[in-house]
Every structure is written in C-alpha cells, then in structure tokens.
Design an enzyme around this catalytic site. Structure first.
Site, PDB file in Angstrom:
ATOM      1  CB  ILE A  13      -0.919   0.039   1.257  1.00 38.94           C
ATOM      2  CG1 ILE A  13      -1.848  -1.177   1.284  1.00 38.94           C
ATOM      3  CG2 ILE A  13      -1.733   1.321   1.293  1.00 38.94           C
ATOM      4  CD1 ILE A  13      -2.657  -1.313   2.567  1.00 38.94           C
ATOM      5  CG  ASP A  34       4.014  12.686  11.575  1.00 40.31           C
ATOM      6  OD1 ASP A  34       3.940  13.795  10.990  1.00 40.31           O
ATOM      7  OD2 ASP A  34       4.523  11.684  11.061  1.00 40.31           O
ATOM      8  CE  LYS A  87       4.420   1.957  10.071  1.00 40.12           C
ATOM      9  NZ  LYS A  87       4.035   3.212  10.715  1.00 40.12           N
ATOM     10  CB  VAL A 123       1.441   0.017   4.949  1.00 38.17           C
ATOM     11  CG1 VAL A 123       0.065  -0.496   5.356  1.00 38.17           C
ATOM     12  CG2 VAL A 123       2.016   0.901   6.054  1.00 38.17           C
ATOM     13  CD  GLU A 160       9.726   1.115   1.018  1.00 38.54           C
ATOM     14  OE1 GLU A 160       9.344   0.515  -0.004  1.00 38.54           O
ATOM     15  OE2 GLU A 160      10.840   0.973   1.528  1.00 38.54           O
ATOM     16  N   GLY A 161       6.869   4.103   3.843  1.00 37.12           N
ATOM     17  CA  GLY A 161       7.268   5.356   4.487  1.00 37.12           C
ATOM     18  C   GLY A 161       8.618   5.196   5.130  1.00 37.12           C
ATOM     19  CE1 TYR A 212      11.405   6.742  11.814  1.00 32.94           C
ATOM     20  CE2 TYR A 212       9.366   7.911  11.331  1.00 32.94           C
ATOM     21  CZ  TYR A 212      10.675   7.920  11.740  1.00 32.94           C
ATOM     22  OH  TYR A 212      11.271   9.098  12.057  1.00 32.94           O
ATOM     23  N   GLY A 213       8.140   2.289   7.972  1.00 32.05           N
ATOM     24  CA  GLY A 213       7.529   1.012   7.691  1.00 32.05           C
ATOM     25  C   GLY A 213       7.024   0.884   6.275  1.00 32.05           C
TER      26      GLY A 213
HETATM   27  N1  LIG Z   1      -4.510   0.217   8.607  1.00 36.07           N
HETATM   28  C1  LIG Z   1      -4.265   0.668   7.388  1.00 36.07           C
HETATM   29  N2  LIG Z   1      -5.082   0.366   6.366  1.00 36.07           N
HETATM   30  C2  LIG Z   1      -4.835   0.801   5.126  1.00 36.07           C
HETATM   31  N3  LIG Z   1      -3.803   1.593   4.798  1.00 36.07           N
HETATM   32  C3  LIG Z   1      -2.947   1.947   5.781  1.00 36.07           C
HETATM   33  C4  LIG Z   1      -3.122   1.502   7.112  1.00 36.07           C
HETATM   34  N4  LIG Z   1      -2.130   2.023   7.864  1.00 36.07           N
HETATM   35  C5  LIG Z   1      -1.368   2.748   7.048  1.00 36.07           C
HETATM   36  N5  LIG Z   1      -1.846   2.709   5.789  1.00 36.07           N
HETATM   37  C6  LIG Z   1      -1.301   3.378   4.606  1.00 36.07           C
HETATM   38  O1  LIG Z   1       0.106   3.418   4.708  1.00 36.07           O
HETATM   39  C7  LIG Z   1       0.553   4.776   4.738  1.00 36.07           C
HETATM   40  C8  LIG Z   1       1.774   4.883   5.620  1.00 36.07           C
HETATM   41  O2  LIG Z   1       1.456   4.405   6.915  1.00 36.07           O
HETATM   42  P1  LIG Z   1       2.259   4.949   8.159  1.00 36.07           P
HETATM   43  O3  LIG Z   1       2.142   6.444   8.178  1.00 36.07           O
HETATM   44  O4  LIG Z   1       1.797   4.217   9.358  1.00 36.07           O
HETATM   45  O5  LIG Z   1       3.749   4.519   7.783  1.00 36.07           O
HETATM   46  P2  LIG Z   1       5.089   5.340   7.970  1.00 36.07           P
HETATM   47  O6  LIG Z   1       6.192   4.484   7.494  1.00 36.07           O
HETATM   48  O7  LIG Z   1       5.200   5.827   9.373  1.00 36.07           O
HETATM   49  O8  LIG Z   1       4.844   6.519   6.971  1.00 36.07           O
HETATM   50  P3  LIG Z   1       5.445   8.001   7.003  1.00 36.07           P
HETATM   51  O9  LIG Z   1       6.909   7.874   6.882  1.00 36.07           O
HETATM   52  O10 LIG Z   1       4.813   8.625   5.794  1.00 36.07           O
HETATM   53  O11 LIG Z   1       4.995   8.641   8.288  1.00 36.07           O
HETATM   54  C9  LIG Z   1      -0.652   5.596   5.184  1.00 36.07           C
HETATM   55  O12 LIG Z   1      -0.582   6.910   4.690  1.00 36.07           O
HETATM   56  C10 LIG Z   1      -1.783   4.821   4.547  1.00 36.07           C
HETATM   57  O13 LIG Z   1      -1.913   5.192   3.194  1.00 36.07           O
END
Ligand SMILES: Nc1ncnc2c1ncn2[C@@H]1O[C@H](COP(=O)(O)OP(=O)(O)OP(=O)(O)O)[C@@H](O)[C@H]1O
Length: 608
Positions: free
Chosen positions: A301, A422, A324, A309, A303-304, A306-307
């Site tokens: 879905i 955040d 995640k 998804v 890639e950020g 920290y994780g």
């Molecule tokens: N429970 C969920 N169901 C569907 N999509 C999700 C869910 N959790 C996260 N996502 C998708 O994944 C994206 C990134 O999730 P998250 O912010 O938790 O990751 P991150 O690695 O911390 O990202 P960032 O670096 O952008 O902060 C969200 O913007 C959303 O589009």
C-alpha cells in the site's frame, strides 16, 4: 550480536506467562492475553479502565483512581521490579543489560505544568475576546501526570524464534496450535521474503486475484531467491537517504533525521527510566506472537520512513488486513535496542488504545528475519490520497463529520497523555463506512508535568506548529491542535494551507497569512530561539480571505462559526489555542449543515 542488543529470539516461558498474567488456563499460543479477551487492546483497555466507555474522559481524578487501582492490583501480584512511566515495554535479558552502558529508552515521567488555559480568540488580531468559561479550579489544582497504568503492561507480545514458526519451536507450535494449523513457510519463496512489489507499488486486479488463488505457488515463481536481500534493501532506503542530507525527505517536504529522535531520547534519558528498570517487569513484547505466514501478502500500500504497509489476507478467516512491516533501520537503534524506538512506541501505544478514531492493531507477527509486523484493521483510503484523487471538494457536512471524528480521536489521545506529533492528512485513514481513524504513532509519546524539553523536529513541516518552528523545546497538546487546524483548512480546500519549502519558508507562509506575532498576542514569543530572525512584516490576519463566507468561484466557503473554530485552532499562542474538548463543543458542529452521519458518507473508488 552487538552489545546490549535485545535478543528477540527467546522462547516463551509459558508457565511464566501464565503466572505473570494470572491465567487460570494455560496460555495456548499467540499473544498472552488473558482468557476471554479478544486481543491485547481489549485486554489493556479493560485492565487500564480506558475502554470505549471511558472515551472522552477528561476527569483527571478518575484517571488517577485508575492508576491507584492499577497499582493496588499490581501490589497483589507477585513482587516484580517497579517501572517508572514508559511508553515502551520490552524485555531484555539481564545479562545483556549489564553489558550495555547506554541502554536507556525514552520515556517521560512528566505531566503538564500549566493546565489548559481559557481560550481566547487570538492570532494576530489585536482584539482578543475571551469567550471561554474559566477552567475549573479543580482541574487547575489537579497535578496532571500520566497514568502509570497506561504505560505499564502495555504492548503486544512479540518474539520471533529462529525456527521460522513465529515464536515457538516446531514441537511447541504444534502442541499449542494444533497439528495442521500451521503451514511451514518457506521464507525464500514467500512474498513476505521481499519488500518489493510491482514496479508501481501496486498490483493489478488480475494479479491480486491470482495471488489469492493459492498462496505459495504464484509467489514461488515470482520471488525465487529474493528473500535474502530484503533486509539489505530496506536498510539501504535509509542509508541512501541519509547520505543525501542526513535526513529522509517525505511526502510533504518534511525532513526527519533519525538523529533528531536520538537527540530527544538523550534528553529524555536524563531523568527517565532506563532499560534495566523496565526489564524486570512488563510484558515481553516479542513473546508468543504468531508468524506473518498466517497472512497472504496481497499488495504494497505504501512505503514510508518507518515502515512498509501491505494489504494482506488472513489465511484462516479470509479477513483483509493491513500489515505494517516495521523497518529495522540499523545503526544505534539496532545495535543498542535491537528494535527501532519509533516502532516500539507505535506498537506499544497502539496496542494500548481502543477507540473508534484510532486504527486498531489486531496483533503483532514476526518472520524469520527478525522483522516485526503490526496487523491492523484495513482501511480503504487515507485522506491525502483521497483528496489528491477526488475531483470535487468535500462538502461542509463531510468536513464536519471528519473533523468530529478526528477531534474525538485527538481528545482521547490527549486525555490519555499521548501527543501524536505527526497529525497530517496521510495519517488519517477512512474506510467505506465513513469512519476516520488516526494511524502512524511512530512519533507519538507521553507527555506530562512539568513540561520537559523534547525534540522540535516533529510533525511534518506543513502541519508543524509555530512554537516548534521557532524552536520551543517545551511543548504540549497544542502542537497537535495546530495540525488539526491545518487539516481542517485542507479538508475544506483540498490544498495544504501552509505549504512551506523549508522551515523558514514555512514560518514565512504562516506569517504572511496570519500576521507576524508579537508579545501582546503571544506572551513569550520574543524569547523563542527563532523569534529574532527577520521574517515578514505583514501584520494582519488575512485568513478570512482564504475562507470567505461566500464565493462565486466555487472555492471553499466558511460560515462565521466555522471560521471562528479554524481561527482558534490556528492561534499562535499555544496556551490560548483551542483544546480538542472545546473544539468538539464548538457551535460550528451544531449549525446547519449538520455533520453528515457515517452511514451517508460517500464511498470512493478503492486505492488498489
Ligand atoms: N490500517 C491501514 N489500512 C490501510 N492503509 C494503511 C493503514 N495504515 C497505514 N496505511 C497506509 O500506509 C501509509 C503509511 O502508513 P504509516 O504512516 O503508518 O507509515 P510510515 O512508514 O510511518 O509513513 P510516514 O513515513 O509517511 O509517516 C498511510 O498513509 C496509509 O496510506
């Protein structure tokens, strides 16, 4: 293994778990919830008295009672080492603890020194009107401190084993889960072996369908020999990024340096608990969790930092979930803690919370590479993606519905001593039932009294409060409320309201719209580290121009009540900025058009 690293490959001591959590029936498998509890969240909620019925709790005395009864209960338990407040619960082997001189985790024992103040209409308008009733004397007298109950015994259980069967060895696994309940995964042929997905990050409908036909066969051909590289690849994301500018550039121009988090951790270290104190008690976060191979990976879905998804399917129930994968970023986190601090925060906080506006974590699973995955309820959209792909704007009643849900979630967090830090539209998820849920708690942390210095490099730049941009090291719930204001403006116009290209430009954009603050409207402003710089000379609050009462061009309009709420959210002085509780009671939500009920909320085309 480097000194001080957490050995997550411990086996579960089932008897110990049963003893610790007072199980009358032996633990069968998976996470160590007591009998009758469906998941860790409900367990923690019931244990902490923070369940749904307590949502909206703003009575500090009641929270303290919870803490007292929690402590009383704990006193009845077999003697354990007492912990100070920590949002992080993990388990370290004592021998490893002693080998590390610096094994401290972030935590805070603080609580808010100044209670929420009466809210005034502020900003750069010189005529400030005190419209709010004074804060109750009781509340002011009450010493606010985070409930220990919130931070002790929370966190899901995690513990990968080298066997590839989650946390159990093969025999134990069969005993606990039933002989045929567990299919032996082949890491090198599984989709979980690789972080890669389709080139564009999503699968076509056809591929998704074919991948769900029979897990394994399709993936085997696709990913043969790919698995060993997966960790390297995910690490390289950070290294490549760090090589560039010591930070990772995110979607909205935000640069978060991993060192900033460490700097914060170092600050917190000065007086907060160390790992040794936490090690003797609390749950082993890696204890007893299932394997990721219980899920079939469908598509990536997002890639950020920290994780990563993924959308995935529970092989047994067919339920669609979001997984995640917490990135192990290497460096100090890995060497000293064995697990990223941000991930620990996120898992620990999310596993402790249960609220309709907070994304639900179902369980935590692991794979053979020591990777940890949070299994969450699947949400079809995030608001950023949705607004980018929507042709029209949300209607006023849509925005009210979303804002109410967001404020409910933020109020719940603040009532439970957590700053999200955040909040932004990509961290707000929406499902096809019209439900909004806050996700991404990697930056969240406990707050308390007296205020302590935290890192200012939190909150994605466009949503970052002026006090953070100006370098205030002590901040509180108001930083989240500023972000909520930015989100409200964005929901109305589909465009971020302050789209700075860097921190200076961010302040310039804010000042150009709201006017340059001064000591009169924001006492203490001139003492902030960044206040001396020469910014804009614009003195007036021009926000109303962006949100007129009426428009002939189809641009966003806002009633006087709506504008009042926006103005109170985007108030310079954090002491005067509206609280989530007061915002929920704002007149805007009671005037026509009323907030749309969730059942009537429009649905949108799926993301994949
Ligand atoms: N429970 C969920 N169901 C569907 N999509 C999700 C869910 N959790 C996260 N996502 C998708 O994944 C994206 C990134 O999730 P998250 O912010 O938790 O990751 P991150 O690695 O911390 O990202 P960032 O670096 O952008 O902060 C969200 O913007 C959303 O589009």
């Amino acid at each position: 293994m480097a000194a001080g690293r957490v050995d997550v490959r411990r086996r579960i001591d089932v008897e110990k778990v049963n003893r610790e959590y007072g199980h009358t029936n032996p633990v069968k498998n998976v996470c160590n919830y007591p009998p009758n509890s469906k998941n860790s969240a409900s367990f923690h909620k019931s244990k902490l008295g923070l369940g749904p019925k307590r949502c909206g709790l703003d009575n500090v005395a009641r929270v303290k009672n919870d803490v007292r009864s929690m402590l009383d209960n704990e006193a009845k338990q077999p003697p354990q080492k007492k912990r100070k407040f920590s949002p992080i619960v993990w388990d370290l082997e004592n021998k490893e603890l002693s080998s590390s001189s610096k094994t401290r985790v972030i935590a805070t024992t603080t609580s808010l020194s100044s209670p929420p103040s009466p809210v005034k209409l502020s900003n750069s308008d010189s005529n400030q009107v005190d419209k709010q009733p004074p804060v109750s004397a009781d509340l002011i007298k009450e010493e606010r401190s985070p409930p220990e109950s919130l931070v002790s015994n929370s966190g899901a259980a995690l513990s990968p084993s080298p066997s590839g069967q989650g946390c159990q060895d093969d025999e134990q696994e069969k005993d606990l889960m039933g002989k045929d309940s567990f299919q032996t995964p082949n890491l090198f042929t599984s989709r979980w072996a690789s972080d890669d997905d389709d080139e564009d990050g999503s699968l076509t409908e056809e591929k998704i369908r074919s991948s769900s036909l029979e897990s394994g066969e399709f993936e085997r051909e696709e990913l043969e020999g790919d698995g060993v590289q997966s960790d390297e690849r995910s690490n390289n994301v950070l290294y490549a990024c760090k090589g560039e500018d010591k930070g990772c550039k995110l979607d909205s121009g935000y640069v978060m340096d991993i060192d900033d988090i460490r700097e914060e951790d170092a600050i917190a270290d000065q007086s907060d608990l160390d790992v040794e104190e936490s090690a003797g008690s609390g749950m082993n976060m890696l204890l007893g969790c299932r394997s990721v191979f219980e899920y079939e990976r469908l598509n990536k879905i997002s890639e950020g930092t920290y994780g990563i998804v993924y959308r995935a399917k529970d092989k047994k129930t067919g339920e669609i979930v979001a997984l995640k994968k917490e990135k192990i970023l290497g460096g100090r986190d890995l060497e000293e803690y064995g697990f990223p601090v941000t991930s620990l925060r996120e898992i620990n906080i999310l596993a402790s919370f249960l609220h309709p506006s907070i994304v639900k974590v179902k369980e935590v699973v692991v794979d053979d590479h020591d990777s940890v995955y949070m299994v969450m309820e699947y949400m079809e959209h995030d608001l950023k993606w949705l607004m980018d792909s929507m042709k029209r704007q949300f209607s006023t009643s849509d925005v009210k519905s979303l804002m109410l849900q967001l404020l409910e979630g933020v109020k719940y967090l603040h009532d439970n001593w957590v700053l999200h830090r955040d909040l932004k539209t990509s961290n707000l998820l929406l499902n096809n039932q019209g439900e909004l849920k806050i996700c991404d708690f990697g930056m969240a942390r406990l707050y308390g009294s007296p205020l302590k210095p935290y890192t200012t490099k939190v909150v994605t730049q466009w949503y970052r409060a002026p006090e953070l941009l100006l370098g205030a090291k002590k901040y509180s719930t108001a930083v989240d409320m500023w972000s909520v204001g930015c989100i409200m403006a964005e929901l109305l116009t589909k465009e971020p309201v302050f789209k700075g290209t860097n921190e200076i430009d961010q302040l310039r954009k804010i000042f150009d719209t709201l006017g340059v603050p001064n000591e009169k409207i924001w006492p203490g402003f001139s003492e902030l580290p960044g206040a001396k710089a020469n910014y804009s000379k614009q003195l007036y609050n021009l926000l109303r121009k962006k949100f007129p009462v009426a428009s002939f061009t189809g641009s966003a309009v806002l009633s006087d009540a709506g504008f009042d709420l926006l103005n109170r959210l985007l108030t310079y002085d954090p002491e005067k900025r509206i609280t989530a509780d007061d915002a929920l009671n704002h007149d805007w939500f009671r005037e026509i058009p009323l907030p749309k009920s969730k059942e009537f909320f429009p649905t949108f085309p799926p993301k994949v």
